[in-house]
Design a protein around this motif. Structure first.
Motif, short mmCIF file in Angstrom:
data_model
loop_
_atom_site.label_atom_id
_atom_site.label_comp_id
_atom_site.label_asym_id
_atom_site.label_seq_id
_atom_site.Cartn_x
_atom_site.Cartn_y
_atom_site.Cartn_z
N THR A 82 3.95 -1.78 -14.86
CA THR A 82 3.66 -3.12 -15.17
C THR A 82 3.51 -3.91 -13.79
OG1 THR A 82 6.34 -3.49 -15.17
CG2 THR A 82 5.00 -3.07 -17.16
N HIS A 83 3.33 -4.96 -13.69
CA HIS A 83 3.32 -5.69 -12.41
C HIS A 83 3.85 -7.16 -12.71
CE1 HIS A 83 1.27 -3.20 -9.05
NE2 HIS A 83 1.05 -2.52 -10.24
N GLY A 84 3.67 -8.09 -11.76
CA GLY A 84 4.23 -9.28 -12.12
C GLY A 84 3.15 -10.50 -11.67
N LEU A 85 3.49 -11.74 -12.17
CA LEU A 85 2.47 -12.84 -11.69
C LEU A 85 2.09 -13.02 -10.11
CD1 LEU A 85 3.82 -15.45 -14.30
CD2 LEU A 85 1.77 -14.30 -14.36
N ASP A 86 3.16 -12.62 -9.49
CA ASP A 86 2.97 -12.82 -7.79
C ASP A 86 2.05 -11.82 -7.08
OD1 ASP A 86 4.00 -15.56 -8.05
OD2 ASP A 86 5.79 -14.87 -7.82
N ASP A 87 2.00 -10.73 -7.82
CA ASP A 87 1.30 -9.47 -7.02
C ASP A 87 -0.21 -9.97 -6.83
OD1 ASP A 87 3.57 -8.19 -7.60
OD2 ASP A 87 2.99 -7.15 -9.40
N HIS A 88 -0.43 -9.29 -5.90
CA HIS A 88 -1.93 -9.64 -5.26
C HIS A 88 -2.96 -8.59 -6.22
CE1 HIS A 88 -5.59 -9.89 -2.77
NE2 HIS A 88 -5.22 -11.07 -2.42
N ILE A 89 -4.09 -9.01 -6.63
CA ILE A 89 -5.23 -8.30 -7.25
C ILE A 89 -5.35 -6.96 -6.46
CG2 ILE A 89 -7.29 -9.39 -6.27
CD1 ILE A 89 -6.50 -8.51 -9.98
N ASP A 90 -5.03 -7.16 -5.03
CA ASP A 90 -5.63 -5.56 -4.44
C ASP A 90 -4.65 -4.73 -4.92
OD1 ASP A 90 -7.83 -6.91 -3.30
OD2 ASP A 90 -6.87 -7.45 -1.33
N ASP A 91 -3.43 -4.90 -4.72
CA ASP A 91 -2.18 -4.26 -5.29
C ASP A 91 -2.54 -3.42 -6.62
OD1 ASP A 91 -0.94 -4.66 -2.89
OD2 ASP A 91 -0.06 -6.64 -3.82
N LEU A 92 -3.00 -4.34 -7.58
CA LEU A 92 -3.43 -3.85 -8.80
C LEU A 92 -4.27 -2.85 -9.04
CD1 LEU A 92 -1.72 -6.36 -9.67
CD2 LEU A 92 -2.97 -6.56 -11.75
N MET A 93 -5.39 -3.03 -8.11
CA MET A 93 -6.47 -2.34 -7.92
C MET A 93 -6.06 -0.94 -7.34
SD MET A 93 -10.29 -2.93 -5.85
CE MET A 93 -9.93 -4.34 -6.04
N GLN A 94 -5.34 -1.04 -6.26
CA GLN A 94 -4.90 0.46 -5.72
C GLN A 94 -3.96 1.11 -6.72
OE1 GLN A 94 -2.55 -0.84 -2.18
NE2 GLN A 94 -4.49 -0.50 -0.98
N GLU A 95 -3.15 0.45 -7.47
CA GLU A 95 -2.32 1.05 -8.65
C GLU A 95 -3.25 1.79 -9.91
OE1 GLU A 95 0.56 2.68 -9.95
OE2 GLU A 95 1.57 1.00 -9.04
N MET A 96 -4.30 0.96 -10.13
CA MET A 96 -5.24 1.40 -11.42
C MET A 96 -6.05 2.65 -10.80
SD MET A 96 -6.55 -1.90 -12.74
CE MET A 96 -5.81 -2.91 -14.20
N THR A 97 -6.13 2.62 -9.52
CA THR A 97 -6.88 3.82 -8.84
C THR A 97 -6.18 5.13 -8.77
OG1 THR A 97 -8.46 2.41 -7.55
CG2 THR A 97 -8.25 4.64 -6.69
N LYS A 98 -4.90 4.84 -8.27
CA LYS A 98 -3.86 5.87 -7.80
C LYS A 98 -3.33 6.61 -9.32
CE LYS A 98 0.35 5.13 -7.15
NZ LYS A 98 1.72 4.59 -6.63
#
Length: 143
Positions: A82-98
């Motif tokens: 999971t992630h939070g509201l203040d997370d940056h979209i780049d972090d989500l992109m990296q997580e999804m890829t990894k």
């Protein structure tokens, strides 16, 4: 851009199920709502798992059509990232890829407030690139 901004544009609607329903019922919900995953919630309202189209297809390939009568609990991903509201979209992109995932539940103080999909991430990135391109063209044109 941060997650809260994307959810503000996209909306906070999230489809959830309990782990007691059948895989067939989840498949019908995915098709009806034209979504790729649903979050599985426990009785206390906490995220218990996530089940996606990929999970259903993998289940069919491994167990045949009998999987449709099984409970979601047998097929869902239980260790949900999971992630939070203040997370940056780049972090989500990296997580999804990894992690090779397409959907991330978004929590605020432990409560589910949205889901960001890979499509949401790609759409955001394309919009950012278009804006950068327009700014560069304007800068070059005006000197």
């Amino acid at each position: 851009m941060i997650v809260s901004q994307i959810l503000k544009e996209k909306g906070h609607e999230v489809f959830t199920v309990s782990k007691d329903i059948s895989v067939k019922e989840v498949s019908e919900l995915l098709a009806e709502k034209r979504i790729g995953a649903v979050v599985v919630m426990d009785q206390a309202g906490a995220v218990d798992g996530i089940i996606s189209e990929r999970d259903v297809v993998r289940g069919l390939a491994q167990h045949g059509s009998g999987i449709l009568d099984k409970k979601v609990d047998e097929l869902m991903t239980k260790n949900v990232i999971t992630h939070g509201l203040d997370d940056h979209i780049d972090d989500l992109m990296q997580e999804m890829t990894k992690s090779r995932i397409r959907h991330l539940p978004i929590l605020d103080d432990g409560k589910l407030v949205g889901v960001i999909s890979i499509g949401d991430v790609v759409k955001n990135r394309v919009e950012e690139l278009e804006a950068e391109g327009n700014m560069l063209r304007d800068y070059i044109a005006t000197g």
